[in-house]
Design a protein around this motif. Structure first.
Motif, short mmCIF file in Angstrom:
data_model
loop_
_atom_site.label_atom_id
_atom_site.label_comp_id
_atom_site.label_asym_id
_atom_site.label_seq_id
_atom_site.Cartn_x
_atom_site.Cartn_y
_atom_site.Cartn_z
N PRO A 175 8.97 9.04 4.26
CA PRO A 175 9.30 7.61 4.23
C PRO A 175 8.08 6.72 3.96
O PRO A 175 8.23 5.57 3.58
N MET A 176 6.89 7.28 4.14
CA MET A 176 5.68 6.48 3.88
C MET A 176 5.60 6.04 2.42
O MET A 176 4.92 5.06 2.10
N GLU A 177 6.30 6.76 1.56
CA GLU A 177 6.33 6.37 0.13
C GLU A 177 7.00 5.01 -0.07
O GLU A 177 6.88 4.42 -1.14
N ASP A 178 7.73 4.51 0.96
CA ASP A 178 8.34 3.18 0.84
C ASP A 178 7.27 2.09 0.77
O ASP A 178 7.50 1.02 0.20
N ILE A 179 6.13 2.34 1.42
CA ILE A 179 5.10 1.29 1.48
C ILE A 179 3.80 1.68 0.79
O ILE A 179 2.98 0.83 0.49
N ILE A 180 3.59 2.97 0.56
CA ILE A 180 2.38 3.45 -0.13
C ILE A 180 2.81 4.07 -1.45
O ILE A 180 3.68 4.93 -1.49
N ASP A 181 2.17 3.62 -2.53
CA ASP A 181 2.47 4.18 -3.84
C ASP A 181 1.48 5.31 -4.12
O ASP A 181 0.31 5.06 -4.38
N PRO A 182 1.94 6.55 -4.05
CA PRO A 182 0.98 7.65 -4.14
C PRO A 182 0.33 7.78 -5.53
O PRO A 182 -0.71 8.41 -5.64
N ASP A 183 0.95 7.18 -6.55
CA ASP A 183 0.36 7.33 -7.88
C ASP A 183 -0.62 6.22 -8.23
O ASP A 183 -1.25 6.25 -9.28
N ALA A 184 -0.74 5.23 -7.33
CA ALA A 184 -1.57 4.08 -7.69
C ALA A 184 -3.05 4.25 -7.34
O ALA A 184 -3.89 3.57 -7.90
N LEU A 185 -3.36 5.17 -6.44
CA LEU A 185 -4.75 5.29 -5.99
C LEU A 185 -5.63 5.89 -7.08
O LEU A 185 -6.75 5.44 -7.29
N ALA A 186 -5.13 6.92 -7.74
CA ALA A 186 -5.88 7.55 -8.83
C ALA A 186 -4.90 7.81 -9.97
O ALA A 186 -4.41 8.92 -10.14
N PRO A 187 -4.58 6.75 -10.75
CA PRO A 187 -3.53 6.90 -11.77
C PRO A 187 -3.92 7.89 -12.87
O PRO A 187 -3.08 8.26 -13.68
N PHE A 188 -5.17 8.31 -12.87
CA PHE A 188 -5.68 9.26 -13.88
C PHE A 188 -5.68 10.69 -13.34
O PHE A 188 -6.29 11.58 -13.91
N ASN A 189 -5.01 10.91 -12.20
CA ASN A 189 -5.09 12.21 -11.54
C ASN A 189 -4.24 13.27 -12.25
O ASN A 189 -3.02 13.17 -12.30
#
Ligand SMILES: [Fe+2]
Length: 376
Positions: free
Chosen positions: A146-160
């Motif tokens: 559910p943490m994905e509701d508030i944290i965007d996992p792809d935004a921290l390192a979009p080049f990952n």
């Protein structure tokens, strides 16, 4: 990797006082960081100041393998946290954590020798708020929760590219919520891929050095030396290493940290953030060569050889991404593909001949190098 000593920091008096105070706070919890006046002056030459976010500067630093602290990198938030100023996002994150009802318990890591504790997310957040015991929590994975509701996992390192590879490689990303209280010390260690951290609130002081250089000068790293108690570290040896670096990570700042550096980290103000591991095109030759020439850490306890294919799979994902993004520069530069030629030229120039010959005979390295040098 050759690392030149950091340029002399032209710290203002205010910065100097702030850094002295931060270091003194860290030394309260890790007495190997006690610095005399003269040692502190030497340390200032190793200090890395935060930079304003610029993609070009970030990609160039990822090529060179310098740790980078940037302010103003887009926050990895969404939903109720999206677009909030940093202090408001930190408060909203804490409120969100305190409202969790899940019964899943997570391990709290305390000081060495302290009793094992397992708490739910809500209770860990409450303990963090009380700030009466020293602990850090690991394993708070964000993806598919559910943490994905508030944290965007792809935004921290979009080049990952770890997330653009096989399921086994994707697992190495370990995108997690990071919670620690003042005085929590992560002892000297290293990680297999490059890492990134975003800080919502709090401050950590990081001390870093090139792993092999440190080992040769008596600085232990728990991934490489069996350590009793704390890993050996002394400031006098550390400050003389060409690779020695230190910095602070605070609210709204993002750290990008290369895998070839050992590090120890002291939380000096209780901290909430997110972090994970990454592999990117600008850092591709630096990191692939590091893994191929030195064996990646994920092979250390890999009795069943489950991780043997990871480097090949990551290299394949890089090559695939390069093909998708075209052979010439331009277009969407998110993946850092326009920096690959620069990364290749830079790598070939600085790599010792014997190592380069070995890498050019390796199917996990040579095709990517050839593709990069064909780019405009
Ligand atoms: Fe680490």
């Amino acid at each position: 990797m050759d690392m030149k000593p950091a340029r002399h920091a032209s710290a203002s008096d205010a910065d100097r006082n702030m850094l002295r105070s931060a270091l003194d706070q860290a030394a309260e919890f890790d007495d190997t960081l006690r610095a005399s006046r003269a040692q502190f002056e030497d340390m200032l030459t190793r200090y890395i100041a935060p930079l304003p976010y610029a993609q070009d500067a970030l990609f160039r630093r990822l090529i060179s393998g310098e740790p980078t602290v940037m302010s103003g990198v887009p926050a990895p938030t969404r939903g109720a946290l999206a677009g909030l100023p940093v202090p408001d996002a930190a408060a909203a994150l804490l409120t969100w954590l305190l409202r969790r009802r899940s019964k899943t318990r997570y391990r709290l890591y305390g000081a060495k020798g302290s009793e094992r504790r397992y708490l739910t997310l809500r209770d860990a957040a409450a303990a963090w708020t009380r700030d009466t015991s020293v602990f850090g929590v690991a394993d708070l994975h964000i993806r598919d929760t559910p943490m994905e509701d508030i944290i965007d996992p792809d935004a921290l390192a979009p080049f990952n590219l770890l997330t653009a590879s096989t399921p086994d490689v994707q697992r190495q990303e370990m995108y997690s919520l990071v919670i620690s209280t003042r005085g929590y010390v992560t002892d000297s260690h290293s990680d297999a891929p490059d890492s990134t951290n975003y800080c919502f609130t709090g401050r950590k002081l990081w001390i870093a050095w090139e792993t092999q250089e440190g080992l040769e000068h008596g600085l232990e790293d728990v991934e490489h030396v069996k350590v009793k108690g704390r890993a050996r570290f002394d400031l006098r040896s550390w400050v003389k290493l060409p690779s020695a670096r230190w910095f602070l990570v605070g609210p709204g700042q993002t750290l990008f940290f290369p895998a070839h550096l050992s590090h120890k980290v002291v939380t000096i103000d209780r901290y909430l953030g997110v972090g994970g591991f990454f592999f990117c095109l600008p850092g591709a030759f630096r990191l692939l060569s590091h893994w191929i020439l030195k064996e990646p850490l994920w092979l250390k306890d890999d009795g069943a050889n489950e991780n043997e294919q990871l480097v090949a799979e990551i290299s394949k994902a890089a090559l695939k991404k390069l093909r998708q993004t075209g052979t010439t520069s331009g277009g969407d530069g998110t993946w850092g593909q326009d920096y690959l030629r620069l990364a290749a030229d830079d790598f070939v120039k600085s790599c010792p001949h014997a190592d380069l010959a070995k890498l050019q005979a390796d199917s996990r390295f040579a095709p990517l190098l050839a593709a990069a040098t064909q780019r405009a």
